[in-house]
Design an enzyme around this catalytic site. Structure first.
Site, PDB file in Angstrom:
ATOM      1  N   ALA A  43      11.141   0.443 -11.770  1.00 48.17           N
ATOM      2  CA  ALA A  43      11.336  -0.028 -10.391  1.00 48.17           C
ATOM      3  C   ALA A  43      12.348  -1.163 -10.303  1.00 48.17           C
ATOM      4  CB  ALA A  43       9.995  -0.470  -9.797  1.00 48.17           C
ATOM      5  N   GLY A  56       0.826  -1.205   0.000  1.00 46.50           N
ATOM      6  CA  GLY A  56       0.000   0.000   0.000  1.00 46.50           C
ATOM      7  C   GLY A  56       0.858   1.252   0.000  1.00 46.50           C
ATOM      8  N   ALA A  57       1.802   1.303   0.917  1.00 41.51           N
ATOM      9  CA  ALA A  57       2.650   2.502   1.025  1.00 41.51           C
ATOM     10  C   ALA A  57       3.486   2.690  -0.234  1.00 41.51           C
ATOM     11  CB  ALA A  57       3.542   2.391   2.256  1.00 41.51           C
ATOM     12  N   SER A  73       8.890  -9.758 -16.989  1.00 44.89           N
ATOM     13  CA  SER A  73       9.630  -9.278 -18.169  1.00 44.89           C
ATOM     14  C   SER A  73       8.833  -9.454 -19.460  1.00 44.89           C
ATOM     15  CB  SER A  73      10.965 -10.016 -18.279  1.00 44.89           C
ATOM     16  OG  SER A  73      10.709 -11.396 -18.387  1.00 44.89           O
ATOM     17  N   ASP A 128       4.120  -3.110  -7.597  1.00 48.42           N
ATOM     18  CA  ASP A 128       3.521  -1.915  -6.972  1.00 48.42           C
ATOM     19  C   ASP A 128       3.628  -0.714  -7.904  1.00 48.42           C
ATOM     20  OD1 ASP A 128       2.999  -3.399  -4.698  1.00 48.42           O
ATOM     21  OD2 ASP A 128       4.945  -2.932  -3.818  1.00 48.42           O
TER      22      ASP A 128
HETATM   23  O1  RIB Z   1       5.550  -5.483  -3.125  1.00 51.22           O
HETATM   24  C1  RIB Z   1       6.694  -5.345  -2.342  1.00 51.22           C
HETATM   25  C2  RIB Z   1       6.300  -5.205  -0.902  1.00 51.22           C
HETATM   26  O2  RIB Z   1       5.714  -6.401  -0.452  1.00 51.22           O
HETATM   27  C3  RIB Z   1       7.455  -4.970   0.040  1.00 51.22           C
HETATM   28  O3  RIB Z   1       7.739  -3.614   0.200  1.00 51.22           O
HETATM   29  C4  RIB Z   1       7.019  -5.664   1.306  1.00 51.22           C
HETATM   30  O4  RIB Z   1       6.829  -4.811   2.375  1.00 51.22           O
HETATM   31  C5  RIB Z   1       5.763  -6.433   0.952  1.00 51.22           C
HETATM   32  O5  RIB Z   1       4.639  -5.783   1.388  1.00 51.22           O
END
Ligand code: RIB
Length: 312
Positions: free
Chosen positions: A282, A45-46, A222, A252
Site C-alpha cells: 500500500a 472501514g471502506a 517500516s 488499513d
Molecule cells: O487510513 C486512511 C484513511 O483514514 C483515509 O482513507 C481517510 O479517509 C481516513 O479515514
C-alpha cells in the site's frame, strides 16, 4: 498463502479523501503551498473492505454515507469491488470527508469530518446482526460511534479484530469481545494512557498496561509488526524495503491482510507476514483505496517479509 474465500464483515467508516501533496508537512501556524491535489475513495472501514474483496473474500460492509453525490460515488465503488452494501445506510449528514497531507517522504497527516459515519447507530448493528454473527471474521475500526463499535464486536460469533483508529481509551464493554487489537504505536500509547512508545520495551510495557486478554498486534511502520500475548512477544515481522510513495492506507492494508489470513485459518506469524506484505504494498501506490493490494500484489512481496521468532 493459499487462495482465500472467507466471509468477512467490516463495520466502519466510508470517506471521500481530499489529498494535498506537499514537500514537507507544515509546522504549527505555518501556511504552505501544495504541490499537488487528488481526490480518492477512503475511510478506514471502506479501505479495509476493498482490500479484503481484492484478496478474494466475500465481504459485507456496515457503515453510513450521506444522501449526497459523494455517498452515491462511494457506494458504487464498493459495489464495483463486489462488496455487499446492504448494511450501508444513508443519512441526512454529509458523507464523511478526510483532508490528508502527504509529504515527499510519503508521511501523512489526516483530519476527518465524520459526517454520516457518526450517524451509524446500534440499531443499524441490530439490523445487520445476522451478517455480523455469521462472518468468519468481523473487522471494526473507530471512525464510528464507540457504542456502535461495542455493539458490533458483541454481535460477532467468529473472530473479532479491532483496529482502534483513531484511538480513545477502551473499557471491557469493547475489549472483552475483541480477539485481536491492532493499533499503531501512537494508538497503543493513547489506549494505554502513556506517551507514544518508542522502543520495543516501551511497546511491551504499554501493551501490558491495556488489561486486554487477547492478542495485541502493534504495527510499527517500516519496522514491521509485533504480536503480544499476555505481555510476551509471540511473533514479529519485518517488511521488505520498498519505494515508499504514500503511507496513507498502509495500516488499513495490514489489517485487511491480517483479517484475510485469519479467515483462512493461518497461524499468527503467517497472518502477520501477510498483513505486512499488504501494508508494504500500500505504501507504493498513491491514495488509500487505489493502494489496497490484490492477492497477486501481496504475493509478490510476501517472500521478502521476514518472520522473526518468539521473544520473552
Ligand atoms: O487510513 C486512511 C484513511 O483514514 C483515509 O482513507 C481517510 O479517509 C481516513 O479515514
Amino acid at each position: 498463502m493459499s487462495a482465500n474465500n472467507g466471509h468477512v464483515t467490516v463495520v466502519g467508516s466510508i470517506n471521500r479523501d481530499l489529498v494535498l501533496s506537499c514537500r514537507t508537512l507544515p509546522e504549527r501556524g505555518e501556511s504552505i503551498a501544495a504541490t499537488g491535489f487528488e481526490t480518492h475513495n477512503g475511510g478506514k472501514g471502506a479501505n479495509q473492505a476493498v482490500a479484503l474483496a481484492r484478496l478474494r473474500n466475500s465481504v459485507a460492509m456496515v457503515g453510513s454515507v450521506g444522501t449526497d453525490s459523494d455517498g452515491d460515488l462511494l457506494i458504487d465503488a464498493l459495489v464495483s469491488e463486489g462488496i455487499d452494501v446492504v448494511g450501508v445506510t444513508r443519512s441526512n449528514e454529509s458523507t464523511g470527508l478526510a483532508v490528508i497531507l502527504v509529504d515527499n517522504a510519503g508521511d501523512n497527516m489526516i483530519v476527518t469530518n465524520q459526517g454520516a459515519n457518526a450517524a451509524l447507530t446500534v440499531g443499524d448493528i441490530d439490523r445487520t446482526s445476522e451478517t455480523i454473527r455469521t462472518a468468519d471474521v468481523t473487522l471494526v475500526q473507530m471512525e464510528i460511534p464507540l457504542e456502535v463499535v461495542a455493539a458490533a464486536v458483541a454481535a460477532a460469533a467468529g473472530t473479532t479484530i479491532l483496529n482502534p483508529a483513531p484511538a480513545e481509551p477502551l473499557g471491557p464493554l469493547v475489549l472483552d469481545h475483541v480477539d485481536y487489537l491492532v493499533p499503531n504505536r501512537t494508538e497503543l500509547g493513547t489506549l494505554a494512557g502513556v506517551a507514544t512508545p518508542e522502543t520495543e520495551a516501551e511497546v511491551l510495557a504499554a501493551a501490558r498496561n491495556l488489561g486486554f486478554a487477547g492478542t495485541v498486534v502493534v504495527t510499527l511502520g517500516s519496522h514491521g509488526a509485533v504480536a503480544i500475548i499476555e505481555g510476551v512477544i509471540k511473533a514479529r515481522t519485518k517488511p521488505p524495503l520498498v519505494a515508499v510513495i504514500d503511507t496513507v492506507g498502509a495500516g488499513d492494508a495490514f489489517c485487511a491482510g491480517f483479517a484475510d489470513a485469519l479467515a483462512g485459518n493461518a497461524s499468527l506469524p503467517d497472518a502477520m507476514a501477510w498483513g505486512t506484505a499488504c501494508g508494504a504494498y500500500a505504501t507504493t501506490v498513491r491514495g488509500a483505496q487505489p493502494s489496497m493490494p490484490s492477492r497477486a500484489d501481496a504475493l509478490s512481496l510476501l517472500p521478502t517479509v521476514l518472520i522473526l521468532g518468539t521473544r520473552e
